[in-house]
Scaffold this motif. Structure first.
Motif, PDB file in Angstrom:
ATOM      1  N   ARG A   1      18.005  53.405   6.672  1.00 42.39           N
ATOM      2  CA  ARG A   1      17.881  54.847   6.462  1.00 42.39           C
ATOM      3  C   ARG A   1      17.199  55.608   7.597  1.00 42.39           C
ATOM      4  NH1 ARG A   1      21.767  54.506   3.099  1.00 42.39           N
ATOM      5  NH2 ARG A   1      21.293  53.478   1.112  1.00 42.39           N
ATOM      6  N   ILE A   2      16.926  54.992   8.735  1.00 44.00           N
ATOM      7  CA  ILE A   2      16.244  55.687   9.817  1.00 44.00           C
ATOM      8  C   ILE A   2      17.051  55.556  11.101  1.00 44.00           C
ATOM      9  CG2 ILE A   2      14.772  53.640  10.166  1.00 44.00           C
ATOM     10  CD1 ILE A   2      12.622  55.520  11.289  1.00 44.00           C
ATOM     11  N   GLU A   3      17.304  56.670  11.762  1.00 44.83           N
ATOM     12  CA  GLU A   3      18.066  56.672  13.002  1.00 44.83           C
ATOM     13  C   GLU A   3      17.280  55.961  14.102  1.00 44.83           C
ATOM     14  OE1 GLU A   3      20.186  59.943  15.971  1.00 44.83           O
ATOM     15  OE2 GLU A   3      18.324  60.476  14.934  1.00 44.83           O
ATOM     16  N   ILE A   4      17.941  54.997  14.760  1.00 37.16           N
ATOM     17  CA  ILE A   4      17.385  54.314  15.920  1.00 37.16           C
ATOM     18  C   ILE A   4      18.380  54.538  17.064  1.00 37.16           C
ATOM     19  CG2 ILE A   4      16.641  52.113  16.907  1.00 37.16           C
ATOM     20  CD1 ILE A   4      14.838  53.130  14.630  1.00 37.16           C
TER      21      ILE A   4
ATOM     22  N   TYR B   1      21.036  58.776   5.671  1.00 36.62           N
ATOM     23  CA  TYR B   1      19.920  58.362   6.519  1.00 36.62           C
ATOM     24  C   TYR B   1      19.195  59.591   7.020  1.00 36.62           C
ATOM     25  CZ  TYR B   1      22.830  59.488  10.621  1.00 36.62           C
ATOM     26  OH  TYR B   1      23.612  60.138  11.552  1.00 36.62           O
ATOM     27  N   TYR B   2      18.027  59.359   7.596  1.00 36.11           N
ATOM     28  CA  TYR B   2      17.217  60.423   8.173  1.00 36.11           C
ATOM     29  C   TYR B   2      17.361  60.389   9.691  1.00 36.11           C
ATOM     30  CZ  TYR B   2      15.122  59.709   3.590  1.00 36.11           C
ATOM     31  OH  TYR B   2      14.929  59.540   2.241  1.00 36.11           O
ATOM     32  N   THR B   3      17.662  61.533  10.277  1.00 32.54           N
ATOM     33  CA  THR B   3      17.638  61.610  11.729  1.00 32.54           C
ATOM     34  C   THR B   3      16.187  61.518  12.203  1.00 32.54           C
ATOM     35  OG1 THR B   3      17.377  64.014  11.845  1.00 32.54           O
ATOM     36  CG2 THR B   3      19.638  63.157  11.655  1.00 32.54           C
ATOM     37  N   GLN B   4      16.013  61.310  13.488  1.00 30.75           N
ATOM     38  CA  GLN B   4      14.650  61.244  13.999  1.00 30.75           C
ATOM     39  C   GLN B   4      13.938  62.580  13.836  1.00 30.75           C
ATOM     40  OE1 GLN B   4      14.187  59.307  17.783  1.00 30.75           O
ATOM     41  NE2 GLN B   4      14.959  57.368  16.960  1.00 30.75           N
ATOM     42  N   ASP B   5      14.661  63.670  13.940  1.00 36.18           N
ATOM     43  CA  ASP B   5      14.027  64.969  13.682  1.00 36.18           C
ATOM     44  C   ASP B   5      13.640  65.107  12.217  1.00 36.18           C
ATOM     45  OD1 ASP B   5      14.072  65.807  16.294  1.00 36.18           O
ATOM     46  OD2 ASP B   5      15.926  66.968  16.109  1.00 36.18           O
TER      47      ASP B   5
ATOM     48  N   ILE C   1       9.197  65.136   8.189  1.00 32.25           N
ATOM     49  CA  ILE C   1       8.536  64.522   7.033  1.00 32.25           C
ATOM     50  C   ILE C   1       7.095  64.141   7.381  1.00 32.25           C
ATOM     51  CG2 ILE C   1       8.531  62.440   5.593  1.00 32.25           C
ATOM     52  CD1 ILE C   1      11.666  62.656   5.679  1.00 32.25           C
ATOM     53  N   VAL C   2       6.913  63.522   8.542  1.00 32.50           N
ATOM     54  CA  VAL C   2       5.580  63.089   8.952  1.00 32.50           C
ATOM     55  C   VAL C   2       4.659  64.295   9.145  1.00 32.50           C
ATOM     56  CG1 VAL C   2       4.308  62.017  10.857  1.00 32.50           C
ATOM     57  CG2 VAL C   2       6.341  60.895   9.930  1.00 32.50           C
ATOM     58  N   ALA C   3       5.168  65.348   9.756  1.00 32.76           N
ATOM     59  CA  ALA C   3       4.345  66.542   9.970  1.00 32.76           C
ATOM     60  C   ALA C   3       4.018  67.225   8.649  1.00 32.76           C
ATOM     61  CB  ALA C   3       5.076  67.510  10.904  1.00 32.76           C
ATOM     62  N   TYR C   4       4.985  67.277   7.747  1.00 32.60           N
ATOM     63  CA  TYR C   4       4.763  67.888   6.437  1.00 32.60           C
ATOM     64  C   TYR C   4       3.694  67.121   5.664  1.00 32.60           C
ATOM     65  CZ  TYR C   4       6.311  70.413   2.206  1.00 32.60           C
ATOM     66  OH  TYR C   4       6.381  71.225   1.099  1.00 32.60           O
ATOM     67  N   ALA C   5       3.757  65.798   5.742  1.00 31.74           N
ATOM     68  CA  ALA C   5       2.745  64.977   5.076  1.00 31.74           C
ATOM     69  C   ALA C   5       1.369  65.200   5.694  1.00 31.74           C
ATOM     70  CB  ALA C   5       3.133  63.504   5.165  1.00 31.74           C
TER      71      ALA C   5
ATOM     72  N   GLU D   1      10.718  52.796  18.781  1.00 29.95           N
ATOM     73  CA  GLU D   1      11.102  54.127  18.320  1.00 29.95           C
ATOM     74  C   GLU D   1      10.352  54.510  17.049  1.00 29.95           C
ATOM     75  OE1 GLU D   1      15.238  55.172  18.449  1.00 29.95           O
ATOM     76  OE2 GLU D   1      15.670  53.746  20.070  1.00 29.95           O
ATOM     77  N   VAL D   2      10.124  53.546  16.176  1.00 28.07           N
ATOM     78  CA  VAL D   2       9.374  53.816  14.949  1.00 28.07           C
ATOM     79  C   VAL D   2       7.949  54.269  15.280  1.00 28.07           C
ATOM     80  CG1 VAL D   2       8.349  52.733  12.901  1.00 28.07           C
ATOM     81  CG2 VAL D   2      10.750  52.317  13.461  1.00 28.07           C
ATOM     82  N   LEU D   3       7.300  53.591  16.219  1.00 29.35           N
ATOM     83  CA  LEU D   3       5.934  53.962  16.574  1.00 29.35           C
ATOM     84  C   LEU D   3       5.869  55.359  17.162  1.00 29.35           C
ATOM     85  CD1 LEU D   3       4.330  50.725  18.090  1.00 29.35           C
ATOM     86  CD2 LEU D   3       4.515  51.450  15.715  1.00 29.35           C
ATOM     87  N   ASP D   4       6.901  55.746  17.876  1.00 21.19           N
ATOM     88  CA  ASP D   4       6.941  57.102  18.420  1.00 21.19           C
ATOM     89  C   ASP D   4       7.082  58.135  17.312  1.00 21.19           C
ATOM     90  OD1 ASP D   4       7.239  59.018  20.687  1.00 21.19           O
ATOM     91  OD2 ASP D   4       9.229  59.279  19.817  1.00 21.19           O
ATOM     92  N   LEU D   5       7.802  57.789  16.255  1.00 19.60           N
ATOM     93  CA  LEU D   5       8.042  58.727  15.145  1.00 19.60           C
ATOM     94  C   LEU D   5       6.872  58.788  14.174  1.00 19.60           C
ATOM     95  CD1 LEU D   5      11.747  57.738  14.425  1.00 19.60           C
ATOM     96  CD2 LEU D   5      10.965  59.876  15.455  1.00 19.60           C
ATOM     97  N   PHE D   6       6.113  57.701  14.096  1.00 14.62           N
ATOM     98  CA  PHE D   6       4.966  57.619  13.184  1.00 14.62           C
ATOM     99  C   PHE D   6       3.706  57.366  14.019  1.00 14.62           C
ATOM    100  CE2 PHE D   6       8.701  56.422  10.788  1.00 14.62           C
ATOM    101  CZ  PHE D   6       8.544  57.066   9.574  1.00 14.62           C
ATOM    102  N   PRO D   7       3.119  58.397  14.614  1.00 12.24           N
ATOM    103  CA  PRO D   7       1.991  58.200  15.528  1.00 12.24           C
ATOM    104  C   PRO D   7       0.803  57.533  14.845  1.00 12.24           C
ATOM    105  CG  PRO D   7       2.847  60.456  15.646  1.00 12.24           C
ATOM    106  CD  PRO D   7       3.493  59.807  14.466  1.00 12.24           C
ATOM    107  N   ALA D   8      -0.035  56.899  15.646  1.00  7.84           N
ATOM    108  CA  ALA D   8      -1.184  56.164  15.119  1.00  7.84           C
ATOM    109  C   ALA D   8      -2.122  57.070  14.353  1.00  7.84           C
ATOM    110  CB  ALA D   8      -1.928  55.469  16.256  1.00  7.84           C
ATOM    111  N   GLU D   9      -2.250  58.324  14.774  1.00  2.85           N
ATOM    112  CA  GLU D   9      -3.150  59.226  14.055  1.00  2.85           C
ATOM    113  C   GLU D   9      -2.626  59.560  12.664  1.00  2.85           C
ATOM    114  OE1 GLU D   9      -0.830  61.775  17.120  1.00  2.85           O
ATOM    115  OE2 GLU D   9      -1.807  59.806  17.023  1.00  2.85           O
ATOM    116  N   VAL D  10      -1.320  59.389  12.432  1.00  6.17           N
ATOM    117  CA  VAL D  10      -0.753  59.579  11.093  1.00  6.17           C
ATOM    118  C   VAL D  10      -1.087  58.371  10.227  1.00  6.17           C
ATOM    119  CG1 VAL D  10       1.389  59.775   9.789  1.00  6.17           C
ATOM    120  CG2 VAL D  10       1.084  61.096  11.899  1.00  6.17           C
ATOM    121  N   SER D  11      -0.856  57.186  10.754  1.00  9.35           N
ATOM    122  CA  SER D  11      -1.246  55.958  10.059  1.00  9.35           C
ATOM    123  C   SER D  11      -1.233  54.819  11.059  1.00  9.35           C
ATOM    124  CB  SER D  11      -0.298  55.633   8.909  1.00  9.35           C
ATOM    125  OG  SER D  11      -0.622  54.366   8.354  1.00  9.35           O
TER     126      SER D  11
END
Length: 566
Positions: free
Chosen positions: A204-207, A241-245, A250-254, A321-331
Motif C-alpha cells: 500500500r505504499i509507493e516506492i 495504495y498511498y502515493t508518497q505525497d 498523513i504524517v504531517a496531519y498526525a 524511501e520509507v525513512l525519508d517519508l517517516f522522519p525520525a522526529e515523527v517516530s
C-alpha cells in the motif's frame, strides 16, 4: 503531578469516580478534578479570545479551526490572562504530556502543558467539557454552548505509548478515512498510529525505485467474503495504495495532533504481494513465483522471501524511501513484522539450506532471526529502532529491537526480562477485530468475545513482572486487522466504543482490573456516545448491532472445541 493535585481536599475526584469527573463524562478519566464550590461557571461566546504562548501553535490552530468551527466561535487572538480568554501555556515544570486545565468564572480557561503535546491533550479535555456540539463539523441545531463549572483538571498519561494499529493491506483504507481515524484517536488521547502497510494481500505504499510494488502488488484479482472458512468470494478486482505525497500528508496531519506514525513493512513472511510484483524475491527453486498474485484469501501465505543478498538490497532500497517519508522526529521506530513466517519453502529449498550452512545460523528459525538482525543493524546505523511482533524472539532477538507482544503476555514478559522494550498488545485482550458479543447477530464474527467491559479490565503490565522489567513496558496498543472489515463503517463498528475503554486503560491510573470502577466508566460513556454520534462514528450500540450493521449468512470464525467465550 503538582502539590495542588496531591492536596486538593474534599473537592477532588479521582479517575473513574463519581462527582465532577463523572458529571462531565470525561474519557479517558483524568487523574484529578477539583471543583470550586460556588465558583460559578464560564461560557465561551463570540467575544472569547485565544491567547497562545510559544510552543502551543498546533493546539491554537486545532482549537480555532476544529472546536471554534464546530461552535461558531472565531476565537481571535488576545492577551494571556485577560477576561473571557482561553490561554495556552507551555510550562516546563509539568511532565511532557501532562496538563493542568483551570476554568475560572469571568476569566476563562487556562491550559498549561509540559509540552505542546500536553497542551493539546488539555484542549481535548476542554472540547469534551464543551459538549457534543464541539464534535461536529459546523454549528447547528442543538449545539448551544454549555457553561463550564469552575474547576481544575490535573492530568497526565500512565503510558508514553498509547497506540492503535490499522491494517490497510487486507482492506484498503482511503486517505481521507486515515485522516479521520487520526482525529478519532487524538480525541481519545492516543499518540501512536501503527500503519500496517504491506502484507500478502496488498502493498500500500509507493516506492519509486520499485514501481511494480504498487502497479502489481497493490491489486488482487478477487477477495474472500467473510472469514477464510467462508465459501463466498467477491470476484471484483480490489486494491489501492498511498502515493508518497499521501504519506507525507498523513504524517504531517498526525504530527499536528501529536501522534507518532510507525510504519510497518512486513518481512520475511507476509510478503506474497511483494513477490507477485518481483518474483525474484521468492524461493524460485521450489515455487514458480512468476505465477503468483497478491493473495485474495486470509490466513498465512506459504510464500516467503528468499534469504538472498539481493532480497536484502531490495528491502534496504524500500526502507531508504520509507525513512525519508517517516522522519525520525515523527517516530524513531520502524516495524518490521517478523511474525507468522512459514518455514516450509526454506526447508524444501536447496538454496535456502545452503544459505543456512553458509551463515552458520543453525536452522530456519535462525534464518528468520538473521533477517531481523540485519535490519535491526541497518536501522540502528541510521538512527532508528526496529520493533517487531514477538516471533522475532525465535532464533535469538536482535540486540536493539523492541517487541510488540501479540501472542499473549509471554513474549513481552520474556523480552522485558531480557532488557528489551515492549508494547503490550495481546490478541486475547485488545484485538478489536474480535467480536464484541457471542450472539448470532454480530457481523462476520471472529475470534474471542471481548466486550467493552473486558477491554476496560485489560491490564498492560503483567503483575508477575519485576519492577525493573515492568519499566520496559513502553505502553500498549489496540490492533485492528481488516480481513472482515470491508469499509469505514465496519471498522467503526469493531473499534468503537471499545477504543474508549482502551484509551482509558492506556491513559488513566485505574488500579488493578478487579478494582476498576466499571459502573462509573459505563456511566461516563453515556456522555461519550453523543460525542461519537456527533463525529459520525458507526459504533456498536450497547443493545447490539443496528439492522443494517448485521451481515447475515456470512461465516465467521467460532473456534471449535473452545470455551464458550471463544
Amino acid at each position: 503531578m503538582s502539590d495542588t493535585a496531591a492536596t486538593a481536599g474534599a473537592g477532588e475526584r479521582t479517575a473513574g469516580s463519581a462527582g465532577p469527573v463523572g458529571a462531565a463524562g470525561l474519557i479517558p478519566a483524568p487523574v484529578s478534578v477539583t471543583a470550586v464550590p460556588d465558583g460559578g461557571a464560564f461560557t465561551p461566546d463570540s467575544a472569547t479570545a485565544l491567547a497562545a504562548g510559544p510552543g502551543t501553535e498546533t493546539t491554537e490552530r486545532w482549537l480555532r479551526g476544529t472546536v471554534g468551527g464546530a461552535l461558531g466561535l472565531p476565537l481571535p487572538p488576545g492577551p494571556a490572562g485577560a477576561p473571557n480568554t482561553v490561554t495556552l501555556v507551555v510550562d516546563a515544570e509539568l511532565a511532557p504530556e501532562a496538563y493542568r486545565l483551570t476554568v475560572t468564572a469571568g476569566t476563562g480557561v487556562e491550559i498549561r502543558g509540559g509540552s505542546g503535546a500536553g497542551v493539546f491533550w488539555g484542549a481535548q479535555t476542554l472540547r469534551q467539557l464543551l459538549g457534543p456540539g464541539a464534535f461536529r463539523a459546523a454549528p447547528g441545531a442543538g449545539s448551544a454552548i454549555p457553561a463550564i463549572p469552575a474547576q481544575t483538571v490535573e492530568d497526565e498519561p500512565r503510558f508514553g505509548w498509547r497506540g492503535l494499529m490499522l491494517d490497510v493491506s487486507r482492506h484498503f483504507t482511503a486517505k481521507s478515512d486515515v485522516l479521520r481515524m487520526l482525529d478519532l484517536i487524538a480525541a481519545h488521547k492516543l499518540n501512536v498510529f501503527h500503519f500496517h502497510l504491506t502484507d500478502d494481500q496488498g502493498w500500500r505504499i509507493e516506492i519509486k525505485r520499485h514501481p511494480r510494488l504498487t502497479e502489481v502488488g497493490a491489486w488482487r484479482p478477487r477477495t474472500k467474503w467473510g472469514h477464510r472458512a467462508s465459501e463466498l468470494w467477491d470476484e471484483k478486482p480490489y486494491g489501492g495504495y498511498y502515493t508518497q505525497d499521501d504519506i507525507r500528508e498523513i504524517v504531517a496531519y498526525a504530527a499536528e495532533r501529536h501522534i507518532r506514525v510507525v510504519p510497518e513493512i512486513d518481512l520475511p513472511g507476509h510478503s506474497q504481494a511483494a513477490i507477485a510484483a518481483y518474483p525474484e524475491l521468492g524461493n524460485t527453486d521450489v515455487v514458480d513465483t512468476a505465477k503468483l498474485e497478491p493473495w485474495g484469501d486470509w490466513g498465512v501465505s506459504p510464500n516467503v522471501l528468499a534469504p538472498t543478498e539481493n532480497v536484502l538490497r531490495f528491502y534496504e532500497g524500500v526502507l531508504e524511501e520509507v525513512l525519508d517519508l517517516f522522519p525520525a522526529e515523527v517516530s524513531p521506530f520502524v516495524h518490521m513484522g517478523g511474525d507468522e513466517c512459514p518455514k516450509d519453502q526454506w526447508k524444501a529449498s536447496p538454496a535456502a539450506q545452503a544459505r543456512i550452512a553458509e551463515l552458520g545460523v543453525g536452522d530456519e528459525d535462525g534464518l528468520q532471526s538473521w533477517f531481523i538482525r540485519h535490519f535491526d543493524t541497518w536501522l540502528a546505523e541510521r538512527g532508528r529502532r526496529l520493533i517487531g511482533w514477538d516471533e522475532i524472539l525465535e532464533g535469538g532477538l536482535a540486540p536493539g529491537a523492541a517487541v510488540s507482544s501479540w501472542r499473549g503476555y509471554g513474549g513481552g514478559i520474556e523480552a522485558a526480562r531480557a532488557g528489551h522494550d515492549v508494547v503490550m498488545c495481546p490478541e486475547q485482550q485488545v484485538y478489536l477485530d474480535h467480536r464484541q458479543h457471542g450472539g448470532p447477530d454480530e457481523p462476520m464474527p471472529i475470534g474471542f468475545v471481548r466486550t467493552l467491559e473486558d477491554v476496560y479490565r485489560f491490564e498492560p503490565v503483567p503483575p508477575s513482572l519485576e519492577p525493573e522489567a515492568a519499566a520496559r513496558v513502553l505502553g500498549t496498543q489496540a490492533n485492528v486487522w481488516t480481513e472482515v472489515m470491508q469499509d469505514r463503517s465496519r471498522i467503526d463498528y469493531q473499534v468503537f466504543p471499545r477504543l474508549a475503554a482502551f484509551a482509558e486503560v492506556a491513559w488513566s491510573p485505574l488500579g488493578a482490573p478487579a478494582d476498576r470502577d466499571w459502573a462509573g466508566f459505563e456511566g461516563r460513556m453515556g456522555a461519550h456516545y453523543p460525542r461519537l454520534e456527533a463525529l459520525g462514528v458507526d459504533y456498536r450500540r450497547p443493545a447490539g448491532p443496528l439492522p443494517w450493521q448485521k451481515r447475515p449468512g456470512i461465516k465467521g470464525r467460532p473456534i471449535e472445541g473452545a470455551p464458550p467465550n471463544v
